[in-house]
Write an enzyme that holds these catalytic residues in place. Sequence first.
Site, short mmCIF file in Angstrom:
data_model
loop_
_atom_site.label_atom_id
_atom_site.label_comp_id
_atom_site.label_asym_id
_atom_site.label_seq_id
_atom_site.Cartn_x
_atom_site.Cartn_y
_atom_site.Cartn_z
N LYS A 1 53.17 40.41 55.32
CA LYS A 1 53.42 41.63 54.55
C LYS A 1 52.25 42.60 54.62
CE LYS A 1 54.62 39.31 50.75
NZ LYS A 1 54.80 37.92 51.21
N THR A 2 51.07 42.09 54.97
CA THR A 2 49.91 42.97 55.03
C THR A 2 49.45 43.21 56.46
OG1 THR A 2 48.49 41.05 54.65
CG2 THR A 2 49.13 42.33 52.72
N LYS B 1 43.34 34.20 56.50
CA LYS B 1 43.06 35.63 56.44
C LYS B 1 41.59 35.86 56.75
CE LYS B 1 47.07 37.27 55.14
NZ LYS B 1 47.80 38.24 55.96
N THR C 1 53.58 40.37 47.47
CA THR C 1 52.52 41.30 47.88
C THR C 1 53.07 42.55 48.55
OG1 THR C 1 52.28 39.99 49.92
CG2 THR C 1 50.79 39.49 48.10
N GLN D 1 48.40 26.92 43.56
CA GLN D 1 49.62 26.53 44.25
C GLN D 1 49.89 25.05 44.06
OE1 GLN D 1 50.39 28.21 48.13
NE2 GLN D 1 51.67 26.49 48.73
N HIS E 1 59.80 35.39 56.82
CA HIS E 1 60.35 34.63 55.71
C HIS E 1 61.75 34.08 56.00
CE1 HIS E 1 57.56 37.39 53.32
NE2 HIS E 1 57.10 36.17 53.11
N LYS F 1 50.42 36.25 63.18
CA LYS F 1 51.67 35.95 62.49
C LYS F 1 52.18 37.20 61.78
CE LYS F 1 50.44 34.68 57.76
NZ LYS F 1 50.79 33.83 56.64
N ASP G 1 50.91 27.52 58.02
CA ASP G 1 49.63 27.93 57.44
C ASP G 1 49.48 27.46 55.99
OD1 ASP G 1 51.68 29.63 56.60
OD2 ASP G 1 50.36 31.38 56.42
N ARG H 1 42.29 39.78 50.45
CA ARG H 1 43.45 40.62 50.24
C ARG H 1 43.15 41.72 49.22
NH1 ARG H 1 48.54 38.25 51.70
NH2 ARG H 1 48.35 36.09 52.41
N HIS I 1 59.92 39.91 55.01
CA HIS I 1 59.92 40.29 56.42
C HIS I 1 60.48 39.13 57.24
CE1 HIS I 1 56.41 37.71 56.97
NE2 HIS I 1 55.86 38.30 55.93
#
Length: 423
Positions: free
Chosen positions: A238-239, A85, A43, A179, A51, A235, A200, A89, A48
């Site tokens: 990336k967004t 979230k 994404t 997933q 990870h 947390k 999460d 997204r 970051h």
Amino acid sequence: MLYEKLINELKERKSVAQLTDEKGLLKCMLRGSIVLYCGFDITADSLHIGHILPLLSLKRFQLLGHKPIVLLGEATSLIGDPSFKTTERKFNNVEDIILWRKCISKQISFFLDFNHGTNSAEIVNNKDWFGKINLLKFLRDVGKHFSVNRMINRESVKRRILSNNQGISFTEFSYNLLQAYDFSVLYKKYAVVLQIGGSDQWGNIASGIFLTHRLFNKKVFGLTLPLLIQDNGIKFGKTETGTIWLDPKKTSPYKFYQFWINRSDEEVFNLLKMFTFLTIEDIKNIEKESIRNHDFYFPKRILADNITGLVHGEKGVSAAKRISSFLFSQSLDNLILSDFKQLKQDGIPFVKLLGNEDLQQALVNSILAPSRGQARNMISSNAIYINNYVQRDIKYFFKDSDKIFGKFTLLRRGKKNHCLLCW
């Protein structure tokens, strides 16, 4: 037993949030090396710091002879994981995701060994199977195993459903099945028996374990890791705002280094356990030495050195230390042009000047002084420094000799208020 020692060490390193059937996993590992995986959706064009822990955990397994697989979710990135979230997204386009996948693959090579015989790391892409899947077959073979009642009671989904302002789309609701299917495919193709991920991801991992058992009558396992949390309690993602990226063009090695240096005294020793390969005994000795000498900067420097070296190499560590010395001990020695570029990127505030401004106007433009009158008072009281030398002339105009590399001048008020002037 070596493998039991690995699990215990992960726990001692504060790197286990949840683990399914520990005894069953140990029994599986005693039969020989296992294949495990961790998934990363694409994404953004960089990983970051959130990870790093999953990748280091894969590395710890690899060092003991197990085979790590990194799943890059090119397909699932088109959907978006709704886990915890608050809003849906933003969809990314296919072209960006393909480009970002290449960037992220390169970063993963910093952490894992891709030339290590039978347990060499591999990167796989879930578009390879989702790109060929038949919708009706997926609904019949996979969807039939999942209860909607159970899915909507997952905490991350329930929060969105109960939200007054934001529900959840069917698109995001279906992510859990995708997933879960990843895990079952990786079991079938690569004999993967363990998935790791952030805490999460517990619901998604549990669904993958459930589906693999239903499809193949095989028991597989899940291990989740603690999340790295920002100071605001959110947390790293990336967004999210405030993200510390691994790409030096998005977060400079200096800022990356300073993030770790600025961790609190209370958390630094746990971070050393989680994010370095120092032995537990070495970390205990560092803690003893730090307490004995009343030096709590010492362990933070070791932490920053280790992680920055892993991500940015020794050159990145050296640059971060040079810049830190420049700002905090006022030493201009040995600074190079790229150091100033890092400062401009995200090290300190900067302002562009045309070249005809005097010192008073530069202080106003840089917001170091609210007005020219205040600027004059600051200069008169010896509070203003140009390239770390005090400047007492209230009518001072900058000279070419003030411009380091012909481009940069460091303006400072007092000890800690800096601004980089860019000419």
